[in-house]
Enzyme design. Structure first.
Site, PDB file in Angstrom:
ATOM      1  N   HIS A 365     161.395  24.121  21.165  1.00  0.00           N
ATOM      2  CA  HIS A 365     160.618  24.422  22.365  1.00  0.00           C
ATOM      3  C   HIS A 365     159.682  25.603  22.139  1.00  0.00           C
ATOM      4  O   HIS A 365     159.829  26.380  21.182  1.00  0.00           O
ATOM      5  CB  HIS A 365     161.545  24.683  23.563  1.00  0.00           C
ATOM      6  CG  HIS A 365     162.411  25.902  23.423  1.00  0.00           C
ATOM      7  ND1 HIS A 365     162.009  27.162  23.811  1.00  0.00           N
ATOM      8  CD2 HIS A 365     163.675  26.053  22.951  1.00  0.00           C
ATOM      9  CE1 HIS A 365     162.982  28.042  23.596  1.00  0.00           C
ATOM     10  NE2 HIS A 365     164.009  27.385  23.071  1.00  0.00           N
ATOM     11  N   CYS A 384     168.984  27.179  20.068  1.00  0.00           N
ATOM     12  CA  CYS A 384     167.823  26.295  20.020  1.00  0.00           C
ATOM     13  C   CYS A 384     166.740  26.902  19.123  1.00  0.00           C
ATOM     14  O   CYS A 384     166.817  28.056  18.713  1.00  0.00           O
ATOM     15  CB  CYS A 384     167.284  26.049  21.417  1.00  0.00           C
ATOM     16  SG  CYS A 384     168.300  24.889  22.372  1.00  0.00           S
TER      17      CYS A 384
END
Length: 476
Positions: A365, A384
């Site tokens: 992301h 992440c």
């Protein structure tokens, strides 16, 4: 050792039976304790002693060495529980001499495949024990080349890479019938240029380290400091050759690869890197796992559904101290009690999220905190992967101009666009790796994962040999 190993395999026993076709074999296909009983015991014509050894509960050891009983049960079940190698002494000898004793060429210790029992202790083994040790040596070596000496069952939870399964029993049967048995087994190793380049580097550094110790070539000499450095590189290369065996033998030519050890992402097209960018990966106590997935969609203006673990450990305490914390950070409680941060420039996910399915709920992301990418050590996330140049990555994955990406972001609305072709992604952890120019690069071990693999690769050198060496308990 080679001569002793080859010599004793000609000692006798019974007959060879053709393998049953259609069997599927890997360590994941059958684990210890599986039922291997024959349909009608009165019709059993195999070796009763061999079957009794295989049917014993618990671990199977011969000459103090642990055998892979679940592989052996499948192998001998396919051959009617008859001893094998007395009927194929030449093939057994060649597999020992040309395969097992050359395991070092792949960064593997021949001791893992019973080189000691096949050599020094071989003559004192009973015929059944010799047969079991030989079969286990060949099967376990083939399995190590096909999916790593440290199989996924032995690794910790966040090392979840594994290649496609291989029918190891069928491969060994094919090797016995082939003009060059070792070549059939050797073909199970990865076929990538990266693997071959790293193998060559491993051999070169072994020679330098050996020259420093005076064991390779009496006429060669390496200064102690150079030999010590080479020995360290030998260890790194062996560990990372093992990691390459956890990947598909033939990697997809189009793929995304994130190397968490150096916090870098590369997009490959036709097996060549066409885009490279920095990333931020998990902190040392929230490590980004190793796994394979597929990027299917790009989510524009994604809201952040905050995981409960993060909400409980970080958000709720801040809310208790500051009742206005959620509002000031564009967060709200959802109907199910979870906390969500609204989409926007302030969202922790930034403006783009690259969606993929995995059991860790890890994804790529954007991030509003661009300054993090200037740090040399970029282990700063909850696990992440934050991408420095997400718009460029979106352009290349979606096959759309940057203006189309910008327009989708500028609407401010959450929307999803599917990739024209789903993109395989591999999140790996490589402390030694091959660059596109063929050079070998060595880096540090920020997650301290190397030692665990090294202990496993050298466990045959530890005494007692049959001692348990369970996987580490690291959790990120």
């Amino acid at each position: 050792m080679a001569a002793a190993a080859v010599a004793f395999v000609v000692v006798a026993g019974s007959a060879f039976s053709p393998a049953v076709s259609g069997e599927t074999n890997s360590l994941t296909a059958e684990m210890p304790g599986a039922d291997t009983a024959t349909a009608d015991p009165s019709l059993f014509i195999g070796n009763a002693e061999l079957k009794a050894r295989l049917d014993l509960p618990g671990k199977l050891t011969v000459a103090g060495e642990r055998l892979h009983v679940w592989l052996l049960r499948r192998f001998y079940a396919a051959h009617g529980y008859q001893t094998m190698w007395d009927a194929h002494p030449a093939e057994a000898g060649r597999l020992v001499k040309d395969a097992v004793l050359h395991a070092g060429e792949h960064g593997l210790d021949p001791g893992l495949f019973h080189s000691g029992a096949l050599g020094e202790r071989g003559p004192v083994l009973s015929p059944v024990e010799r047969d079991l040790v030989l079969s286990d040596a060949f099967l376990s070596y083939a399995d190590a080349l096909a999916r790593g000496a440290m199989p996924i069952e032995e690794r910790v939870d966040d090392e979840d890479l594994t290649p496609e399964p291989v029918d190891i029993v069928a491969v060994l049967d094919a090797a016995v019938a082939a003009p060059d048995p070792a070549k059939v087994i050797g073909a199970l190793a990865p076929v990538s240029a990266e693997y071959e380049t790293m193998r060559r580097a491993y051999a070169e550094h072994r020679a330098i380290a050996g020259a420093g110790q005076g064991v390779r070539n009496k006429n060669a000499y390496a200064p102690p400091e150079r030999a010590a450095a080479a020995e360290h590189r030998v260890r790194q290369l062996a560990i990372n050759l093992e990691r390459l065996r956890w990947l598909p033998r033939q990697m997809p030519r189009d793929r995304v690869v994130v190397n968490a050890a150096i916090a870098r992402l590369q997009l490959f097209r036709d097996d060549r890197p066409v885009f490279t960018t920095r990333v931020v990966v998990g902190e040392t106590d929230k490590q980004t796992p190793e796994f394979q997935s597929t990027i299917n969609d790009v989510l524009f203006n994604p809201p952040w559904n905050i995981p409960r673990s993060i909400a409980q450990k970080e958000i709720l305490s801040k809310l208790a101290a500051d009742p206005g914390y959620l509002v000031s950070h564009h967060m709200r409680f959802r109907s199910n009690g979870a906390i969500q941060q609204e989409a926007g420039a302030y969202s922790a996910l930034g403006r783009l999220k690259f969606e993929m399915s995995d059991r860790y709920d890890v994804y790529l992301h954007d991030t509003p905190t661009k300054s993090l990418f200037q740090s040399a050590a970029r282990m700063m996330s909850h696990g992440c992967v934050r991408v420095e140049n997400p718009r460029t990555l979106a352009v290349m994955l979606l096959g759309q101009p940057v203006e189309a990406i910008d327009k989708g972001i500028d609407t401010g609305r959450t929307s999803r666009r599917a990739l024209p072709t789903p993109m395989p992604i591999f999140i790996v952890y490589q402390t030694a790796f091959v660059e596109s120019d063929g050079s070998i690069q060595f880096r540090g071990d920020p997650y301290e994962r190397d030692e665990e693999i090294w202990r496993y690769l050298t466990r045959a050198q530890q005494l007692p040999v049959a001692q348990d060496s369970g996987a580490g308990q690291r959790k990120g």
